[in-house]
Design a protein around this motif. Structure first.
Motif, short mmCIF file in Angstrom:
data_model
loop_
_atom_site.label_atom_id
_atom_site.label_comp_id
_atom_site.label_asym_id
_atom_site.label_seq_id
_atom_site.Cartn_x
_atom_site.Cartn_y
_atom_site.Cartn_z
N ALA A 149 0.86 -1.18 0.00
CA ALA A 149 0.00 0.00 0.00
C ALA A 149 0.89 1.22 0.00
CB ALA A 149 -0.91 0.00 1.23
N VAL A 150 0.43 2.29 -0.64
CA VAL A 150 1.22 3.52 -0.75
C VAL A 150 0.36 4.69 -0.30
CG1 VAL A 150 2.62 4.96 -2.25
CG2 VAL A 150 2.46 2.51 -2.71
N LEU A 151 0.86 5.44 0.66
CA LEU A 151 0.13 6.59 1.19
C LEU A 151 0.98 7.84 1.02
CD1 LEU A 151 -2.27 7.77 2.81
CD2 LEU A 151 -1.13 7.02 4.90
N THR A 152 0.42 8.86 0.34
CA THR A 152 1.11 10.14 0.18
C THR A 152 0.27 11.24 0.79
OG1 THR A 152 0.18 10.78 -1.97
CG2 THR A 152 2.08 9.30 -1.99
N MET A 153 0.92 12.17 1.50
CA MET A 153 0.23 13.27 2.17
C MET A 153 1.13 14.50 2.13
SD MET A 153 -0.76 11.01 5.55
CE MET A 153 0.93 10.39 5.58
N ASP A 154 0.61 15.62 1.64
CA ASP A 154 1.38 16.86 1.67
C ASP A 154 0.43 18.05 1.69
OD1 ASP A 154 0.49 17.12 -0.96
OD2 ASP A 154 2.48 17.09 -1.87
N GLY A 155 0.96 19.24 1.29
CA GLY A 155 0.11 20.42 1.23
C GLY A 155 -0.83 20.30 0.04
N VAL A 156 -0.28 20.37 -1.16
CA VAL A 156 -1.06 20.18 -2.38
C VAL A 156 -0.10 20.02 -3.54
CG1 VAL A 156 -1.25 22.69 -2.82
CG2 VAL A 156 -2.94 21.13 -3.81
N GLY A 157 -0.53 19.22 -4.52
CA GLY A 157 0.21 19.11 -5.77
C GLY A 157 -0.51 19.94 -6.82
N GLU A 158 -1.12 19.24 -7.81
CA GLU A 158 -1.99 19.97 -8.74
C GLU A 158 -3.35 20.17 -8.06
OE1 GLU A 158 0.99 17.55 -10.99
OE2 GLU A 158 -0.54 17.05 -9.52
N TRP A 159 -4.10 19.08 -7.88
CA TRP A 159 -5.34 19.11 -7.10
C TRP A 159 -5.23 18.21 -5.86
CZ3 TRP A 159 -9.42 22.24 -7.36
CH2 TRP A 159 -9.68 22.92 -8.56
N CYS A 160 -4.52 17.12 -6.00
CA CYS A 160 -4.46 16.11 -4.94
C CYS A 160 -3.65 16.60 -3.74
CB CYS A 160 -3.84 14.83 -5.51
SG CYS A 160 -3.74 13.48 -4.33
N THR A 161 -4.12 16.26 -2.55
CA THR A 161 -3.40 16.57 -1.31
C THR A 161 -3.06 15.30 -0.53
OG1 THR A 161 -5.37 16.76 0.10
CG2 THR A 161 -4.69 18.73 -1.12
N THR A 162 -3.82 14.23 -0.77
CA THR A 162 -3.63 12.95 -0.09
C THR A 162 -4.02 11.85 -1.07
OG1 THR A 162 -4.25 13.95 2.03
CG2 THR A 162 -4.29 11.55 1.92
N SER A 163 -3.23 10.80 -1.13
CA SER A 163 -3.59 9.68 -2.01
C SER A 163 -3.30 8.36 -1.34
CB SER A 163 -2.86 9.77 -3.35
OG SER A 163 -1.52 9.37 -3.24
N GLU A 301 -2.69 -5.29 1.71
CA GLU A 301 -1.24 -5.43 1.80
C GLU A 301 -0.75 -5.42 3.25
OE1 GLU A 301 0.92 -6.14 -0.42
OE2 GLU A 301 -0.17 -5.82 -2.30
N ARG A 302 0.39 -6.10 3.47
CA ARG A 302 1.02 -6.12 4.79
C ARG A 302 2.12 -5.07 4.92
NH1 ARG A 302 3.98 -9.99 5.77
NH2 ARG A 302 4.28 -10.78 3.65
N HIS A 303 2.47 -4.43 3.79
CA HIS A 303 3.55 -3.44 3.79
C HIS A 303 2.98 -2.09 3.36
CE1 HIS A 303 5.87 -7.28 2.93
NE2 HIS A 303 6.30 -6.88 4.11
N LEU A 304 3.59 -1.03 3.90
CA LEU A 304 3.16 0.33 3.58
C LEU A 304 4.36 1.17 3.21
CD1 LEU A 304 0.95 2.62 3.64
CD2 LEU A 304 1.61 3.00 6.03
N CYS A 305 4.21 1.99 2.16
CA CYS A 305 5.22 2.97 1.76
C CYS A 305 4.64 4.37 1.93
CB CYS A 305 5.64 2.76 0.30
SG CYS A 305 6.36 1.14 -0.02
N LEU A 306 5.46 5.29 2.41
CA LEU A 306 5.00 6.66 2.70
C LEU A 306 5.87 7.68 1.99
CD1 LEU A 306 4.51 6.50 6.59
CD2 LEU A 306 2.70 6.63 4.90
N ALA A 307 5.23 8.78 1.52
CA ALA A 307 5.96 9.94 1.00
C ALA A 307 5.05 11.14 1.09
CB ALA A 307 6.44 9.71 -0.43
N GLY A 308 5.57 12.30 0.67
CA GLY A 308 4.87 13.57 0.86
C GLY A 308 5.37 14.21 2.14
N GLY A 309 5.25 15.54 2.23
CA GLY A 309 5.81 16.26 3.37
C GLY A 309 5.33 15.78 4.72
N VAL A 310 4.07 15.31 4.82
CA VAL A 310 3.56 14.85 6.11
C VAL A 310 4.28 13.58 6.56
CG1 VAL A 310 1.47 14.05 7.33
CG2 VAL A 310 1.32 15.94 5.70
N ALA A 311 4.85 12.83 5.61
CA ALA A 311 5.60 11.62 5.97
C ALA A 311 6.89 11.93 6.69
CB ALA A 311 5.88 10.79 4.71
N LEU A 312 7.29 13.21 6.75
CA LEU A 312 8.45 13.61 7.55
C LEU A 312 8.08 13.79 9.02
CD1 LEU A 312 10.06 16.20 5.11
CD2 LEU A 312 10.87 13.88 5.61
N ASN A 313 6.79 13.63 9.35
CA ASN A 313 6.37 13.72 10.76
C ASN A 313 6.72 12.41 11.44
OD1 ASN A 313 4.68 13.70 13.20
ND2 ASN A 313 3.79 15.57 12.36
#
Length: 611
Positions: A149-163, A301-313
């Motif tokens: 599973a892949v989770l991305t979180m940040d301020g904003v890209g084009e329209w998306c902010t979380t996926s 899924e049993r595994h998770l990947c993270l990115a986006g600025g919130v993933a630095l928390n």
């Protein structure tokens, strides 16, 4: 085949080179220009990547940009129209730049790349990927997991902010999105602004301040600002924010709700700011946990990947690990926009070109050591030209022993070895080191070396094989992106008077055997050091353990407040001479402050804009 990834024109511009699917180089532009969060076209970073790949622009098959400018412009235009006439001032300020440059970004990029190619314009293959797809690609494709599973979180890209996405081999699919203006990153940034820190820079200060306070405003945030559902989806009440139409993050309604105007930057911190920080941190953790549970349920899924600025928390990340929603978690070390350069290149290699991944159980970020390195002869030449006085220590064991001597003597040591790290953390390539057992080291480093706020914590580096003997964690944390508690047996009991202290007064109370890296809530932002990815730093930790019985060192980035992390031997020497760092090890060169010419000393803290 060579693919060059680029992120630029917002903040933290960077470049990355992928060669036949392998990341061979990556660096942020700020490290070369010495301008924090530099947003300009990363000409220096691209030049470095080309040199590292031993090629020029004619040898690059594809250049990939991490954003789709027309989609972003569509979002800005629709936002301004939806908020008119209130948003006219912001619209009037933004449009000239868009009309002059950003709407014609393809032409602008070709012009910049042409300069590097020695011509007016570069005519090779130029591709664009969506912002959150670049984040997701930077998280999944370098990870050691066959599927995740892949989770991305940040301020904003084009329209998306979380996926929420699903990665399988070379296939990466975005399953669900949350769209602007509803953004966890912008919610956190609103509190960064409100508590008096700089947006896109001070969010980690809010995280560091949170343990000093109590989350007494958390329910008010959940009742008024964010409508949070069980699946992690949410909506923000825009009455309380001004980032859509105005020039600030928060609105008068926000200020009325929390009973005051925003704190003025650099003014004294009060219990209120600490409680606000604790509150937004608690809400952020709740949102992240709900999103992670949804991602597990949606993908199986049993595994998770993270990115986006919130993933630095890293505090939220640590809680995610402890909740055991997933068996394993892998976080892109350059999780913010800089990492979009890596993600854009990998998205092209695996997604656009269809190449399968090489899976051997190792992550492909090479410990994040993807930046420039300097040969010993060049180090000596550069230090000599800077006026430095140094001793060359030819034997690795002598270097380790000499540095350990300085550390146990309670000295701060600048440490520049090997390749520079990619991402916001110093991981033992460009670090300032100290003895974690010292009760005064945390305060000394903050006030006399880093010239930053006294409340900010420092991270421990620990050998991977020793981490479970000191911290409540027994997993890899090579990128300093997980927080764990110090083990109970390493803690120092507090007396009644000490336990009753609040806020910054708690700072100077030793609470463990390693007080310099133990935060006020007994937590630590742990970095595990691995012999295969950073052998010299691992050897130093081993030597320190042999001398003291402690396999832990204080590790903070080699810079002062407002300065990018150092890149070159000259950067290291200038920072050494402008601060109260007592010793410096660059390659095999060892420098002592008292040996240096006095006329080379400088007031370094005044040279950079405060972050």
């Amino acid at each position: 085949m060579r693919i060059l990834g680029i992120s630029a024109f917002y903040h933290d511009s960077a470049a990355a080179m992928v060669e036949d699917g392998r990341i061979v180089a990556a660096a942020q532009e700020e490290r070369f220009t010495r301008k924090k969060h530099d947003a300009s076209f990363p000409a220096n970073a691209v030049g470095y990547c080309l040199a590292a790949a031993e090629c020029d622009m004619a040898d690059v098959d594809h250049v990939v940009f991490y954003d789709k400018p027309f989609l972003k412009f569509e979002r800005l235009l629709e936002t301004y129209l939806a908020t008119s006439p209130r948003g006219f001032r912001s619209f009037r300020m933004a449009m000239p730049l868009w009309i002059k440059e950003k709407l014609f970004q393809k032409k602008l990029l070709r012009r910049h790349l042409g300069k590097l190619a020695g011509s007016k314009e570069w005519s090779g293959s130029l591709l664009f990927t969506e912002h959150h797809l670049a984040h997701a690609a930077s998280a999944f494709f370098p990870s050691p997991f066959p599927s995740a599973a892949v989770l991305t979180m940040d301020g904003v890209g084009e329209w998306c902010t979380t996926s929420v996405g699903h990665g399988r081999d070379n296939d990466l699919e975005i399953l669900k999105e949350i769209r602007f203006p509803h953004s966890l990153g912008l919610l956190y940034s609103a509190f960064t602004y409100y508590t008096g820190f700089k947006v896109n820079s001070g969010e980690y200060k809010v995280m560091g301040l949170a343990p000093y306070g109590r989350p007494q405003f958390a329910q008010k945030i959940l009742d008024n600002l964010i409508d949070l559902k069980e699946d992690g989806s949410f909506r923000l009440d825009q009455r309380y924010f001004d980032y859509c139409a105005g020039l600030t993050m928060t609105s008068p309604a926000f200020h009325h709700l929390f009973g005051a105007e925003p704190r003025k930057p650099e003014s004294p911190l009060t219990r209120r700011e600490m409680d606000l920080a604790a509150s937004i941190q608690a809400v952020t953790e709740e949102v992240v946990l709900k999103l992670a549970r949804f991602a597990r349920q949606e993908t199986g899924e049993r595994h998770l990947c993270l990115a986006g600025g919130v993933a630095l928390n890293c505090v939220a990340n640590g809680k995610l690990v402890r909740k055991r929603i997933f068996d394993e978690i892998w976080i892109q070390p350059a999780a913010g926009d800089a990492g979009g350069a890596v993600g854009a290149a990998l998205a092209a290699w695996h997604g656009y070109l269809g190449h399968t991944r090489i899976l051997d159980g190792q992550d492909r970020m090479a410990g994040a050591f993807l930046g420039p390195a300097f040969e010993q002869r060049e180090i000596e030449k550069r230090l000599t030209a800077s006026g430095a006085v140094y001793t060359v220590l030819d034997d690795d064991a002598v270097i380790a022993r000499t540095v350990v001597d300085a550390l146990v003597d309670d000295k701060a040591v600048g440490w520049m070895q090997g390749r520079m790290e990619f991402g916001p953390r110093a991981l033992g390539g460009r670090s300032i080191l100290g003895d974690p057992r010292s009760p005064t080291m945390q305060k000394t480093l903050n006030l006399k070396v880093k010239y930053r706020e006294s409340f900010r914590p420092f991270a421990p580096s620990v050998r991977r094989e020793d981490v479970a003997e000191w911290f409540d964690i027994d997993t890899d944390s090579p990128y300093m992106l997980l927080v764990a508690d110090v083990l109970d047996r390493r803690k120092v009991p507090l007396g009644p008077d000490e336990a009753a202290l609040f806020g910054i007064d708690r700072l100077n109370v030793p609470r463990s055997e390693i007080p310099a890296v133990t935060h006020v809530d007994y937590s630590a932002r742990v970095q595990t050091v691995h012999q295969d990815t950073n052998p010299r730093y691992w050897a130093l930790l081993s030597a320190f353990k042999e001398r003291t019985g402690c396999p832990v060192l204080v590790n903070t980035s080699f810079n002062v407040r407002g300065e990018p992390i150092i890149c070159t031997p000259e950067d290291a020497f200038h920072c050494f001479m402008g601060t109260e760092i007592e010793c410096l090890a660059v390659g095999n060169c060892f420098l002592r402050k008292e040996d240096q010419p006095s006329h080379l000393r400088q007031d370094y803290k005044a040279q950079f804009e405060l972050d």
